[in-house]
Design a protein around this motif. Structure first.
Motif, PDB file in Angstrom:
ATOM      1  N   UNK A  23      93.853  45.401  77.696  1.00 58.89           N
ATOM      2  CA  UNK A  23      94.360  46.750  77.941  1.00 58.89           C
ATOM      3  C   UNK A  23      94.147  47.168  79.389  1.00 58.89           C
ATOM      4  N   UNK A  24      94.890  48.194  79.765  1.00 57.47           N
ATOM      5  CA  UNK A  24      94.711  48.804  81.080  1.00 57.47           C
ATOM      6  C   UNK A  24      94.624  50.321  80.890  1.00 57.47           C
ATOM      7  N   UNK A  25      94.432  51.002  81.971  1.00 60.28           N
ATOM      8  CA  UNK A  25      94.317  52.465  81.930  1.00 60.28           C
ATOM      9  C   UNK A  25      95.572  53.114  81.350  1.00 60.28           C
ATOM     10  N   UNK A  26      96.732  52.463  81.498  1.00 53.67           N
ATOM     11  CA  UNK A  26      98.000  53.023  81.037  1.00 53.67           C
ATOM     12  C   UNK A  26      98.418  52.531  79.658  1.00 53.67           C
ATOM     13  N   UNK A  27      97.602  51.717  79.017  1.00 56.71           N
ATOM     14  CA  UNK A  27      97.967  51.164  77.709  1.00 56.71           C
ATOM     15  C   UNK A  27      97.976  52.247  76.635  1.00 56.71           C
ATOM     16  N   UNK A  28      98.941  52.124  75.719  1.00 53.06           N
ATOM     17  CA  UNK A  28      98.913  53.000  74.561  1.00 53.06           C
ATOM     18  C   UNK A  28      98.083  52.338  73.471  1.00 53.06           C
ATOM     19  N   UNK A  29      97.806  53.071  72.423  1.00 51.55           N
ATOM     20  CA  UNK A  29      97.019  52.580  71.301  1.00 51.55           C
ATOM     21  C   UNK A  29      98.012  52.212  70.202  1.00 51.55           C
ATOM     22  N   UNK A  30      98.033  50.946  69.834  1.00 50.75           N
ATOM     23  CA  UNK A  30      98.990  50.454  68.841  1.00 50.75           C
ATOM     24  C   UNK A  30      98.320  50.296  67.486  1.00 50.75           C
ATOM     25  N   UNK A  31      98.938  50.874  66.469  1.00 55.37           N
ATOM     26  CA  UNK A  31      98.429  50.773  65.110  1.00 55.37           C
ATOM     27  C   UNK A  31      99.476  50.147  64.209  1.00 55.37           C
ATOM     28  N   UNK A  32      99.032  49.305  63.298  1.00 55.19           N
ATOM     29  CA  UNK A  32      99.885  48.789  62.235  1.00 55.19           C
ATOM     30  C   UNK A  32      99.458  49.485  60.956  1.00 55.19           C
ATOM     31  N   UNK A  33     100.407  50.144  60.300  1.00 56.93           N
ATOM     32  CA  UNK A  33     100.152  50.816  59.030  1.00 56.93           C
ATOM     33  C   UNK A  33     100.896  50.061  57.945  1.00 56.93           C
ATOM     34  N   UNK A  34     100.163  49.610  56.948  1.00 57.99           N
ATOM     35  CA  UNK A  34     100.753  48.946  55.787  1.00 57.99           C
ATOM     36  C   UNK A  34     100.548  49.887  54.613  1.00 57.99           C
TER      37      UNK A  34
END
Length: 124
Positions: free
Chosen positions: A41-52
């Motif tokens: 990650x970097x300072x500009x990364x978003x937070x990615x979630x997988x929802x099942x």
């Protein structure tokens, strides 16, 4: 170097807190995936979630009512779609293999991660 390490630890801690809060408001099983799970990650990364979850809506309507904070991106799959993705080694399988389980409301996280890791082992 120590300052950079602490900065990155702080970024990851904030991302995990944000992801955990979002997971609490989402249905089913939730995994942190993407750059924060991989560690690139970097300072500009978003937070990615997988929802099942047991969604009945088409993909583009599944999270219309979800209260997802800014900076969080969500991929919403049914259990059948997630299983197919790891069985067929779709690209999302690499993210699932490295995913961080935040919530396992359906009890499928361990199985998905194990199948995804087999995929990753077969290709890497």
């Amino acid at each position: 170097m120590e300052g950079l390490r602490r900065f990155r630890e702080g970024l990851r801690a904030r991302a995990l807190a944000l992801a955990s809060a979002a997971a609490g408001a989402l249905p089913g099983t939730v995994l942190l995936v993407g750059s924060y799970a991989r560690g690139d990650f970097s300072e500009d990364s978003d937070v990615d979630l997988l929802v099942v979850a047991e969604f009945r809506e088409p993909p583009h309507r599944r999270l219309l009512d979800a209260d997802v904070p800014p900076g969080v991106e969500v991929i919403a799959l049914t259990p059948r779609e997630a299983l197919r993705a790891v069985e067929r080694c779709y690209p999302i399988a690499a993210d699932i293999a490295l995913g961080v389980v935040l919530k396992d409301g359906l009890g499928v996280a361990r199985m998905l991660v194990e199948l995804a890791r087999r995929c990753a082992g077969a290709t890497g």
